[in-house]
Design a protein around this motif. Sequence first.
Motif, PDB file in Angstrom:
ATOM      1  N   ALA A  53       0.839  -1.199   0.000  1.00 33.80           N
ATOM      2  CA  ALA A  53       0.000   0.000   0.000  1.00 33.80           C
ATOM      3  C   ALA A  53       0.872   1.246   0.000  1.00 33.80           C
ATOM      4  O   ALA A  53       0.445   2.315  -0.449  1.00 33.80           O
ATOM      5  N   ALA A  54       2.109   1.127   0.509  1.00 32.64           N
ATOM      6  CA  ALA A  54       3.081   2.215   0.455  1.00 32.64           C
ATOM      7  C   ALA A  54       4.045   1.915  -0.694  1.00 32.64           C
ATOM      8  O   ALA A  54       3.644   1.908  -1.851  1.00 32.64           O
ATOM      9  N   LYS A  55       5.315   1.615  -0.367  1.00 32.89           N
ATOM     10  CA  LYS A  55       6.308   1.295  -1.396  1.00 32.89           C
ATOM     11  C   LYS A  55       7.306   0.292  -0.829  1.00 32.89           C
ATOM     12  O   LYS A  55       7.992   0.583   0.146  1.00 32.89           O
ATOM     13  N   PRO A  56       7.405  -0.897  -1.434  1.00 34.11           N
ATOM     14  CA  PRO A  56       8.375  -1.897  -0.956  1.00 34.11           C
ATOM     15  C   PRO A  56       9.811  -1.382  -1.072  1.00 34.11           C
ATOM     16  O   PRO A  56      10.174  -0.736  -2.062  1.00 34.11           O
ATOM     17  N   THR A  57      10.612  -1.654  -0.050  1.00 35.30           N
ATOM     18  CA  THR A  57      12.030  -1.294  -0.065  1.00 35.30           C
ATOM     19  C   THR A  57      12.835  -2.480   0.456  1.00 35.30           C
ATOM     20  O   THR A  57      12.278  -3.427   1.032  1.00 35.30           O
TER      21      THR A  57
END
Length: 243
Positions: free
Chosen positions: A29-33
Motif C-alpha cells: 500500500a506504500a512502497k516496498p524497499t
Amino acid sequence: MAKKVQPVIPREHGGWAMLSVPFVTGMFAAKPTLLHIPLFLAWLLLYMASYPLLQSLKKAKNRSMWLSWGIGYAAAAAVFLVPLLIWNPWLAGFAPVQIALVLVAVWHVRHKAERAFANDLCAILLFCTGGVAAYMLGGGIWGRELLEVMLYNVLYFTGTVFFVKSVFRERKNKRWTMYSHTYHIIALLLPLFTLNPWMFLPLLYPLAKTLIFSGKTVKPMKVGMMEIAGSVQFVALSLLLLS
C-alpha cells in the motif's frame, strides 16, 4: 545414538496468515524497499519466539526447552531488528502497544482462556501493528489511508475468527451462526464508505464461505484449506486494489 532435535515451530496456520498478510498489504500500500526484508525477518522470528515462550507458561514439563527456543528466536530477531532501530528509531514507538497486547495474551494463557474471543481480537491487532510498521517504512504516513488499510485486515481476520468458531466450538450454537452471518454482511459493507470502496471484493469470499458452512460439520483439513484460499485471494485482490 543422540536423539534428533526437532525445531519448535508455531503450528497454527491462522497465525502464519496473520503474520504475513497485514505486513504484505501494508508494504505494498506504500512502497516496498530493501529494508522490508530485515523488518519481516525480525517480525517472523519474534512470532516464532512467542510460541515457545507462551508454551513455557502452560507446560512445566520441558520448560527449559521452551525457554531456550524462545530466547534463541528472540536473539535472532534482535540481529535484524537492532540495526533497523538504529537507523529508524521511530520503530521503537510500536513497542509499548505490542507489549500491552502480548500481556493480554499472557493473561489469557495463565487463565487457560486462549480461545477467548477477546484474545483473538488482540492477536489480530498485534499482527496488524506489523502492517503499520511496513506501511510507514515504505514511506507511508499516519492518516486515513493507513487506518483504512489496517481496517481491511482487521475486518478480514475477525471474520475468520467468527467462521472458525461457527464450524468448531460454537457449531451447535445457532446464535453464533447468526452472529457470524451478520458480522460478514456488515464487514462487506464497511469498505464502501472508505477511500477504496472496491475493497469489498476480498470480503465476498469470506461471506460466501460463512453463509454456506457456518453451523455445519466441516473437517479441520477442509477448513484449513478454505482459510488458506481466503488469505491468498485477500492478498491478491488487496495488492491489485491498494497498489
